[in-house]
Design an enzyme around this catalytic site. Structure first.
Site, short mmCIF file in Angstrom:
data_model
loop_
_atom_site.label_atom_id
_atom_site.label_comp_id
_atom_site.label_asym_id
_atom_site.label_seq_id
_atom_site.Cartn_x
_atom_site.Cartn_y
_atom_site.Cartn_z
CG HIS A 278 -5.57 -2.69 0.53
ND1 HIS A 278 -4.97 -2.32 -0.66
CD2 HIS A 278 -4.94 -1.94 1.50
CE1 HIS A 278 -4.06 -1.40 -0.44
NE2 HIS A 278 -4.00 -1.16 0.86
CG ASP B 7 -7.02 -3.59 -2.97
OD1 ASP B 7 -7.71 -2.88 -2.23
OD2 ASP B 7 -5.78 -3.51 -3.03
CB SER C 79 -0.95 -0.04 1.20
OG SER C 79 -1.99 0.88 1.05
#
Length: 335
Positions: free
Chosen positions: A310, A282, A149
């Site tokens: 995610h 995600d 991320s």
């Protein structure tokens, strides 16, 4: 004088009740303490040691296991927004004990120094990570860099800026791209319009202030939210809320104009073998981002996971560890 069995039972029972009472009290009244104790125990179980290093007045906090300098490159893992080095514990469980692993608290997070917005931008974070790498001597030989991320954005930019440091690179659901398809989260951000003057007061879905908002965040982050005991959720919330002003400052820095597409702008500078791992479901950063990377770097390896959101390190830690290890070993043989 001999003790009767009744007196013995009372005395031994009293001794046992002290830690039991402490645990129960923490569970009920201080769930944040309980969660920290759980992470401490989990670190010990995995053989991860908390360490600190300094570069001038700046302090880095990290966990590590294994010895650097072996035949296998070290593994440096960078966590995502509002997380910490401990987010990697479920993954570390499935990594070989003899592999040198380093999990860093990103700038301002957990035990690493808090400074200001300049350090929280993606380029600022990459500079600080490089400072850390030099401070602990990781730059003595190239290492395998992993980022997820926000940490994926930082890892990609780092690999572009400091190519000699990185022998292989894994980006996990990385931020920093212009995604062909908007995720649920990106759509929410566009509705919030965080660039307006009153943006600092607007609620951000990744910065919960209540149990309801925390549960909504978990649903957004996970394909199927894990069954976490309620008291642990309260602990997570209790530990996050005091940091919410900091999280907001970081968030506004990483979605700002200078950081928003920084990974995409640095893709052409990445020379290390690249692996991209993404959950097909995600809802934070859409899986279509993988095609953006693949278009810029056609030789990268892309691994897409079914029924996964995610938070791959939480949802599929064994699969994730195996994918990274396979790529890690393959890249080592090709070097």
């Amino acid at each position: 004088m001999e003790l009767t069995w009744a007196k013995t039972l009372v005395l031994t029972g009293g001794v046992l009740l002290v830690p039991v009472f402490a645990i129960v009290t923490s569970f009920v009244f201080w769930p944040g303490v309980l969660l920290k104790a759980f992470n401490w125990y989990n670190r010990r179980l995995q053989g991860m040691v908390v360490r600190y290093c300094h570069s001038g007045t700046y302090r880095f906090c990290y966990t590590t296991r294994g010895t650097p300098g072996g035949a296998t490159p070290s593994l440096l893992l960078l966590h995502g927004f509002a997380a910490s080095k401990d987010m990697w514990l479920p993954v570390v469980m499935y990594l070989p004990r003899n592999l040198h692993v380093v999990c860093l608290d990103m700038p301002g997070h957990e035990g690493t120094s808090r400074t200001g917005a300049e350090d929280y931008s993606i380029q600022g974070q990459a500079r600080r990570v490089h400072q850390f790498v030099r401070s602990v001597g990781l730059d003595k030989s190239p290492f395998h860099l992993v980022g997820t991320s926000m940490g994926g954005n930082v890892a990609g930019v780092y690999a572009g800026l400091y190519p000699a440091d990185v022998c292989s690179l894994t980006l996990v659901c990385p931020a920093g791209l212009d995604y062909p398809t908007d995720s649920s989260f990106i759509a929410l951000l566009k509705e919030l319009d965080l660039e307006t003057p009153n943006a600092p007061s607007k609620p951000i879905p990744l910065i919960p202030t209540s149990m309801q908002e925390l549960e909504a965040m978990l649903k957004l982050c996970c394909y199927k939210p894990p069954k976490i005991p309620r008291q642990f959720l309260w602990g997570l919330l209790a530990n996050r809320i005091p940091n919410n002003d900091f999280y907001r400052e970081v968030f506004l820095a990483i979605v700002g104009e200078k950081s928003r597409y920084l990974l995409q702008e640095h893709l052409n500078l990445i020379t290390a073998p690249l692996q991209v791992i993404w959950g097909k479901n995600d809802r934070i950063l859409d899986v279509s981002g993988a095609t953006v990377i693949q278009k810029a770097l056609p030789h990268c390896q892309v691994d897409l996971l079914d029924n996964c959101g995610h938070t791959i390190a939480l949802e599929r830690p064994r699969k994730f560890a195996n994918l990274v290890l396979d790529f890690h070993n393959k890249a080592k043989k090709q070097a």
